[in-house]
Design an enzyme around this catalytic site. Structure first.
Site, mmCIF file in Angstrom:
data_model
loop_
_atom_site.group_PDB
_atom_site.id
_atom_site.type_symbol
_atom_site.label_atom_id
_atom_site.label_comp_id
_atom_site.label_asym_id
_atom_site.label_seq_id
_atom_site.Cartn_x
_atom_site.Cartn_y
_atom_site.Cartn_z
ATOM 1 N N ASP A 196 -23.468 9.314 -3.286
ATOM 2 C CA ASP A 196 -23.408 8.599 -2.154
ATOM 3 C C ASP A 196 -24.804 8.465 -1.251
ATOM 4 O OD1 ASP A 196 -20.645 8.255 -2.202
ATOM 5 O OD2 ASP A 196 -20.118 9.190 -0.299
ATOM 6 N N ASP A 420 -10.259 14.640 0.638
ATOM 7 C CA ASP A 420 -11.737 14.087 1.249
ATOM 8 C C ASP A 420 -12.121 14.355 2.427
ATOM 9 O OD1 ASP A 420 -11.654 12.405 -1.263
ATOM 10 O OD2 ASP A 420 -10.025 11.181 -0.547
HETATM 11 C C1 BGC Z 1 -16.779 17.826 -0.185
HETATM 12 C C2 BGC Z 1 -16.875 18.890 -1.074
HETATM 13 C C3 BGC Z 1 -15.879 19.125 -2.420
HETATM 14 C C4 BGC Z 1 -15.827 17.929 -3.017
HETATM 15 C C5 BGC Z 1 -14.969 18.134 -4.302
HETATM 16 C C6 BGC Z 1 -16.467 16.640 -1.251
HETATM 17 O O1 BGC Z 1 -15.900 15.644 -0.426
HETATM 18 O O2 BGC Z 1 -17.409 17.707 0.474
HETATM 19 O O3 BGC Z 1 -17.054 20.390 -0.482
HETATM 20 O O4 BGC Z 1 -16.366 20.148 -3.103
HETATM 21 O O5 BGC Z 1 -15.422 16.910 -2.181
HETATM 22 O O6 BGC Z 1 -13.604 18.190 -3.869
#
Ligand code: BGC
Length: 488
Positions: A196, A420
């Protein structure tokens, strides 16, 4: 993570064609340096594998036992034996390991439920079959001022020079110091770089935090630093995140992004050779293919399908179209045709009961699109724990069927079942905050009055979310076939 839809102005014409230095020379030099720096042997670089074009081709994939353990817990709590068997199968699929904070490098030990980076690489060595390469994928995700356009995945490092210094020393250097250990040289390590971040610079600078991320140069400096450090290691493969079709698919956004990525790559020590490929759809839900909407210019009721409310003039309806267009645009800007594309297919299957089985016969454009599309969201900008989603294609090297997309692999970058984000404040030391996009009751701007459709009761981003996992397995497309062997 955030995936807002913003249309950008048409950018200035892109830069002319530029020659790239051959990757193999850089790799060979780096191998030599590494060999000399490492333990002495008579032939320092002789045994190390050359940097290959597609690291996934012919390789097996590292399976993260931490992921398997989460899935097993969910399976043990599931009474339906059919669903349980499917879950167990999914638990054996390879997923990426997210290095989402400095502490993730050292891990918390097995007791804390989290392995260190070195533990993962040791396990990858143990999983490696003799005579076959293995890949292990890590997500580099800790930029200062991370997730500038949202709150769900705000990070631990502030958007300051001090934050950048820590990112470089305590995060990127620390990762590179583990990757470069001699004992790991036979693992093809793939690094997904900063989901992102560059897309936010390309389209979201109306957000003040993203504007600062851009004007300070901190995102670009951090990413170039990571590319320089990681590209220097011959067995490390770098994949820059390139958002998704519903974000950068508009012609103007695509042109503007290609210009930015080209500029970022040209500012690294090795130039564009420091980038092995691009990865799209990370943590998003864009389908690989819209089987009943194959022509954006086809007219229904006198208007092109792409002019429908859902697509809003974006001609890329899915990731197979998008990766084709990204690759084409990059090559036109001077990138080599060997640049590989990867799609995160972890949650883009859309196999639920609402999946259409035929093209709509409606002559009203929006009805036609709503009845024909497999993407069941009410709005393409929804990204948080989306209800109705399902697992997508299993991880696979060099998938066929999309020759113009130049696909190196399908990967499960987002481990399906990990949240998420949360819609309420949960105390944490990672910088994560409540995000309205994760609130099922919130109607975001641009969504035509529709609510987010996010699943209720979600934990913080990255944490295990059993209800989401069960939904994704049930709605998988293709369906999970327990006992069918591994599909990768
Ligand atoms: C989170 C991370 C996480 C990743 C995978 C991201 O949205 O901020 O902490 O490791 O997703 O689940």
């Amino acid at each position: 993570m955030t995936h807002p839809i913003r249309r950008a102005p048409v950018p200035r014409p892109g830069p002319g064609r530029r020659r790239r230095r051959a990757a193999s020379l850089g790799a060979a030099l780096a191998a030599l340096t590494l060999g000399l720096a490492g333990q002495f042997t008579a032939h320092p670089a002789a045994a190390a594998e050359n940097h290959v074009d597609n690291p996934f081709a012919g390789a097996s994939f590292y399976v993260n036992p931490d992921y398997t353990a989460h899935v097993r817990t969910s399976a043990a709590q599931t009474s339906d034996p059919g669903l349980r068997a499917k879950m167990r199968k999914v638990g054996r699929y390879p997923t990426a390991v997210w290095l989402d904070r400095i502490a993730a490098i050292g891990g918390g030990g097995e007791a804390a439920g989290r392995r260190s980076l070195a533990d993962h690489l040791d396990l990858a060595l143990a999983q490696k079959r003799r005579g076959q390469p293995i890949t292990a994928t890590f997500v580099v995700y800790d930029l200062p001022g991370r997730d500038c356009a949202a709150q769900a995945s705000s990070g631990e490092l502030p958007l300051t020079q001090a934050g950048l210094d820590r990112y470089e020393r305590e995060y990127v250097d620390a990762i590179a110091n583990v990757f470069k250990k001699r004992k790991y040289r036979d693992i093809r390590i793939t690094a997904v770089i900063e989901p992102d971040s560059l897309p936010n610079l390309a389209t979201n600078t109306a957000d003040p935090e993203c504007a600062r991320a851009k004007s300070s140069g901190i995102y670009v400096k951090g990413i170039r630093y990571a590319l320089d450090k990681l590209h220097a290691l011959p067995n490390v493969y770098t994949y820059l995140d390139f958002a998704n079709s519903g974000w950068l698919g508009w012609d103007g956004n695509l042109a503007q992004s290609v210009q930015l990525y080209t500029d970022v790559a040209q500012g690294t020590a090795a130039g564009p050779a420091s980038v092995d490929g691009l990865v799209t759809n990370v943590s998003n839900y864009m389908p690989l293919e819209e089987p009943f909407l194959t022509d954006p210019d086809r007219t229904v009721g006198g208007n092109p399908v792409k002019s429908s409310t859902f697509y809003a003039w974006n001609p890329d309806f899915d990731e197979s179209d998008f990766t084709r267009d990204v690759h084409r645009a990059l090559v036109a800007a001077g990138w080599p045709a060997s640049t590989g594309m990867v799609v995160d297919t972890s949650r883009n299957g859309w196999g639920g009961p609402g999946r259409p089985t035929a093209e709509s016969t409606s002559t009203a454009l929006d009805t036609y699109v709503a009845e024909s599309r497999v993407d069941r969201r009410t709005y393409r900008g929804l990204w948080c724990n989306v209800g109705g989603a399902g697992l997508g294609r299993p991880p696979q090297a060099a998938p066929s069927g999309y020759p113009d997309s130049h696909l190196d692999a399908f990967l499960w970058v987002k481990p399906p079942g990990e949240s998420d984000g949360a819609s309420t404040d949960v105390p944490n030391d990672e910088g994560k905050a409540a995000d309205p996009m994760c609130d099922p009751g919130y109607a975001p701007p641009g969504a035509g009055g529709n609510k987010t459709g996010a699943l209720p009761g979600a934990p913080l981003a990255g944490q295990w979310f059993p209800e989401q996992f069960a939904m994704l397995v049930k709605n998988a497309h293709p369906a999970v076939r327990p006992g069918g062997g591994t599909d990768h």
